[in-house]
Design a protein around this motif. Structure first.
Motif, PDB file in Angstrom:
ATOM      1  N   ASP A   6     -12.337 -25.549 -10.743  1.00  0.00           N
ATOM      2  CA  ASP A   6     -11.612 -24.553 -11.542  1.00  0.00           C
ATOM      3  C   ASP A   6     -10.108 -24.814 -11.527  1.00  0.00           C
ATOM      4  O   ASP A   6      -9.310 -23.928 -11.830  1.00  0.00           O
ATOM      5  N   ALA A 154     -19.121 -22.300 -23.376  1.00  0.00           N
ATOM      6  CA  ALA A 154     -20.169 -21.744 -22.517  1.00  0.00           C
ATOM      7  C   ALA A 154     -20.370 -20.291 -22.920  1.00  0.00           C
ATOM      8  O   ALA A 154     -19.476 -19.664 -23.493  1.00  0.00           O
ATOM      9  N   ARG A 155     -21.563 -19.762 -22.636  1.00  0.00           N
ATOM     10  CA  ARG A 155     -21.778 -18.346 -22.922  1.00  0.00           C
ATOM     11  C   ARG A 155     -22.585 -17.721 -21.799  1.00  0.00           C
ATOM     12  O   ARG A 155     -23.400 -18.379 -21.142  1.00  0.00           O
ATOM     13  N   GLU A 156     -22.342 -16.448 -21.619  1.00  0.00           N
ATOM     14  CA  GLU A 156     -22.979 -15.716 -20.532  1.00  0.00           C
ATOM     15  C   GLU A 156     -24.496 -15.695 -20.723  1.00  0.00           C
ATOM     16  O   GLU A 156     -25.002 -15.475 -21.823  1.00  0.00           O
ATOM     17  N   GLY A 157     -25.202 -15.987 -19.654  1.00  0.00           N
ATOM     18  CA  GLY A 157     -26.654 -15.946 -19.680  1.00  0.00           C
ATOM     19  C   GLY A 157     -27.305 -17.213 -20.170  1.00  0.00           C
ATOM     20  O   GLY A 157     -28.528 -17.273 -20.313  1.00  0.00           O
ATOM     21  N   ASP A 158     -26.515 -18.256 -20.455  1.00  0.00           N
ATOM     22  CA  ASP A 158     -27.065 -19.522 -20.943  1.00  0.00           C
ATOM     23  C   ASP A 158     -26.586 -20.638 -20.030  1.00  0.00           C
ATOM     24  O   ASP A 158     -25.386 -20.788 -19.804  1.00  0.00           O
ATOM     25  N   THR A 159     -27.502 -21.424 -19.510  1.00  0.00           N
ATOM     26  CA  THR A 159     -27.119 -22.516 -18.617  1.00  0.00           C
ATOM     27  C   THR A 159     -26.576 -23.709 -19.377  1.00  0.00           C
ATOM     28  O   THR A 159     -25.865 -24.544 -18.808  1.00  0.00           O
ATOM     29  N   PRO A 193     -13.307 -20.562 -22.858  1.00  0.00           N
ATOM     30  CA  PRO A 193     -14.033 -19.337 -23.228  1.00  0.00           C
ATOM     31  C   PRO A 193     -13.776 -18.873 -24.648  1.00  0.00           C
ATOM     32  O   PRO A 193     -14.532 -18.053 -25.175  1.00  0.00           O
ATOM     33  N   TRP A 197     -19.744 -20.722 -29.347  1.00  0.00           N
ATOM     34  CA  TRP A 197     -20.919 -21.448 -28.849  1.00  0.00           C
ATOM     35  C   TRP A 197     -21.891 -21.650 -30.004  1.00  0.00           C
ATOM     36  O   TRP A 197     -22.307 -20.706 -30.667  1.00  0.00           O
ATOM     37  N   THR A 214     -13.379 -25.517 -15.287  1.00  0.00           N
ATOM     38  CA  THR A 214     -13.064 -24.263 -15.983  1.00  0.00           C
ATOM     39  C   THR A 214     -11.696 -23.800 -15.506  1.00  0.00           C
ATOM     40  O   THR A 214     -11.580 -23.159 -14.456  1.00  0.00           O
ATOM     41  N   ARG A 376     -17.857 -16.934 -33.814  1.00  0.00           N
ATOM     42  CA  ARG A 376     -18.165 -16.260 -32.543  1.00  0.00           C
ATOM     43  C   ARG A 376     -19.137 -15.108 -32.736  1.00  0.00           C
ATOM     44  O   ARG A 376     -19.951 -14.826 -31.859  1.00  0.00           O
TER      45      ARG A 376
END
Length: 651
Positions: A6, A154-159, A193, A197, A214, A376
């Motif tokens: 990071d 990247a998005r929340e909940g997706d690896t 961010p 995505w 990141t 988005r």
């Protein structure tokens, strides 16, 4: 195993520990370039000659510079801070290269440049590599890069991570490296961010990368291209071009105000067809009966819809999707596409197409902040209908799926811009006659060649009929030019504000007649004389009287009612400028045009000295920090601004 960090300095440490000696780094063009990571790397190696750096990339985007205290700088500084953000990370190597200040051990090779920005840079001009976009991946592979760096989403909940804005050549480059028997480079991702995505083939597993970094916030806005005003000439070109698009066909468009004008014309054709036809009739009463319009295009709304397939997705595509112009879906199953083509598709086939098909394919995207916000917040079903693909899948037919791509790309229309055209059908789009590069070839040649390879496709090169250089008007239709981007043996359709020239398969004499017919009236006679001297035109040829209507004043008169009533607005796809800034931009453009020559500058200065204060000038002077001018220079700038506002003010 993928490493996660990071901190940008730690990421540079990680890279330098794994690569000994000289560094060979590849990075995507435009938005996919990891600005912060590249700046951290450049800061580290620029003062260290023991670490030579070669960077292979394209289109290194920086906000426009605002130096000094002149009118342009006064306009740009507040706009840049609002639009790009006060902390936007300018690419340090790009700033250095623009001023020929890269250290001797650093070299940057680009195959496409920010248009016109590097004409004065010796380093940029010497290290430019002229390539078709489809050849860029192999060219990078030939350099044997040790590292590829790329910005990802990247998005929340997706690896998975998304290559998002740049699925163009990263995977093609890896394949080309493998084909050459070279070791796989390290892949480093910088997560942003702010980046939309997108899934499909743009989505990759985290272990695709060797390092994912990141950086901490705050995160600056994505680089947004400021949307420019569309002129009368641009609108005329876009309107002519829109008549050549066939319902149910395939659409590729480039970037800039010509593409904006074309997109707006297609939207008008679909959403307000009566008004669209009225504008066309005012522009050219005989346009509806033009042979090419009848043979290859149309004037009606899009009942079947278009399929978008373009190397670059931009603002125009957003509008075309939102208004229902683009909605013809294609599928990657050749059997399904063949059944659709021959009319034997079942209900199940149609249901599968609706469920799994995509109506928009691109290799990279670049646009305004509004465009990114649209991406988005797309509903999931609409997001799945947009596929980011490799450049080898977009810009050519020969990437391994030719049968499929021919089925998908029916009635394709490839619209691109050029700077100049010759009377015999060659085009210049990327460089000047002395060899200096303005931008690059990009994918233009790819699409022109593809138009000749597909039986029902056409290439359309759009250009403005005249240009102004040092205050002098020049024709953009030339007899010859010392640099050519598209050879005349690939001539097809040319469009400018004076009409359409269909040159495919014509004799040289007919090409000359077709091009002079869309040349500005002031430049027709010498061009005809050159053609006759070169034995390309009969000595007795006499131009028709209607060619004398090819004048800017005539065009402005024809379009004036539709400019006034808002049918043809200055900013058809939205504006990044405030209303006051839009007026100022128009005034500053007028001022630049009228001070391009010595005589013009003198006339403008004298007029400015006589210019009195206007009733409505206060807000403009306030925006330009000239409400209370200090010193002779500021007082004179205020007078110049008042003059330009008075000359460009609209009732």
């Amino acid at each position: 195993m993928t490493a996660y960090l990071d901190d940008l300095d730690s990421a540079v440490d990680w890279l330098l520990q794994r690569v000994d000696g000289p560094l060979r780094i590849a990075a995507p063009l435009a938005l996919g370039k990891p600005h912060r990571l590249l700046n951290a790397l450049y800061t580290r190696v620029a003062p260290d000659p023991s670490r030579p750096l070669q960077l292979y990339t394209a289109l290194s985007l920086n906000p426009p510079a605002a130096s000094g205290n002149g009118l342009e700088a006064r306009f740009l500084r507040p706009f840049n801070e609002r639009h790009f953000g006060a902390g936007f990370p300018r690419l340090a190597y790009a700033d250095a290269m623009q001023h020929d200040q890269l250290p001797a051990h650093v070299q940057v090779e680009e195959f496409y440049m920010q248009s016109g920005a590097l004409l004065g840079s010796s380093q940029a001009q010497r290290w430019y590599t002229s390539l078709n976009y489809t050849h860029a991946a192999d060219a990078v592979a030939q350099r044997a890069p040790q590292v590829i760096v790329q910005k990802v989403a990247a998005r929340e909940g997706d690896t998975q991570l998304s290559l998002s804005c740049n699925n163009d050549i990263t995977q093609d480059t890896l394949d080309a490296i493998q084909a050459r028997g070279l070791p796989r480079p390290l892949l480093i991702a910088e997560v942003d961010p702010q980046l939309p995505w997108l899934g499909g083939s743009a989505a990759v597993e985290p272990d695709f990368f060797d390092l994912v970094v990141t950086p901490p916030g705050p995160y600056p806005p994505l680089f947004g291209l400021p949307r420019q005003p569309v002129s009368d000439a641009d609108y005329a070109i876009g309107l002519y071009a829109s008549t050549l698009v066939r319902d149910g066909g395939t659409l590729q468009i480039g970037i800039g105000t010509l593409a904006d004008a074309l997109s707006h014309a297609l939207v008008l054709r679909h959403t307000d067809n009566a008004r669209y036809r009225q504008i066309l009739h005012a522009l050219d009463p005989e346009l509806a009966d033009h042979p090419l319009v009848r043979e290859a295009g149309g004037l009606g709304p899009f009942e079947i819809g278009l399929y978008g397939c373009s190397e670059m997705l931009n603002e125009g595509f957003r509008k075309l999707v939102q208004t229902g112009v683009i909605w013809r879906k294609v599928h990657d199953d050749p059997g399904l596409m063949q059944r659709l083509a021959d009319g034997s598709a079942s209900n199940g086939d149609h249901a599968r197409l609706a469920r799994e098909g995509e109506y928009l394919h691109g290799a990279f995207y670049l646009g305004s902040s509004e465009f990114y916000d649209w991406l988005r917040h797309l509903p999931e079903a609409e997001c799945r209908a947009i596929g980011m693909r490799r450049i080898s899948e977009i810009n050519q037919l020969y990437g391994g799926n030719e049968v499929l791509e021919r089925l998908q790309r029916r009635d394709a229309r490839f619209f691109n811009s050029c700077m100049l055209a010759t009377a015999l059908g060659a085009a210049t789009s990327d460089a000047l006659d002395d060899g200096r590069v303005v931008s690059g070839v990009g994918g233009q040649y790819n699409f022109v060649a593809m138009a000749h390879a597909l039986p029902d496709a056409r290439s359309v090169l759009m250009f403005r009929a005249v240009r102004e250089d040092a205050g002098k008007l020049q024709s953009n239709v030339r007899w010859n030019y010392a640099h050519t981007t598209i050879p005349r043996h690939l001539r097809d359709i040319f469009i400018n504000e004076y009409g359409i020239a269909d040159l495919r398969n014509l004799t040289d004499e007919d090409c000359v007649i077709g091009m002079v017919a869309i040349t500005d009236a002031a430049f027709q006679r010498p061009l005809l004389q050159q053609a006759k001297s070169a034995k390309k035109l009969a000595t007795g040829f006499t131009p028709p009287a209607q060619w004398q209507h090819n004048r800017a004043a005539t065009l402005a008169t024809r379009l004036a009612p539709f400019r006034r009533d808002g049918s043809l607005p200055d900013y058809p796809l939205g504006s990044d400028f405030t209303p006051i800034e839009q007026d100022l931009l128009r005034a500053l453009t007028w001022l630049k045009s009228h001070t391009g020559s010595g005589a013009g500058k003198l006339r403008t200065v004298l007029a400015a000295l006589r210019q009195s204060s206007g009733v409505h000038d206060a807000s403009y002077l306030q925006r330009m920090q000239l409400a209370h001018p200090k010193g002779l220079g500021e007082r004179f700038n205020a007078r110049l601004l008042r003059l330009a506002l008075a000359r460009t003010r609209r009732n």
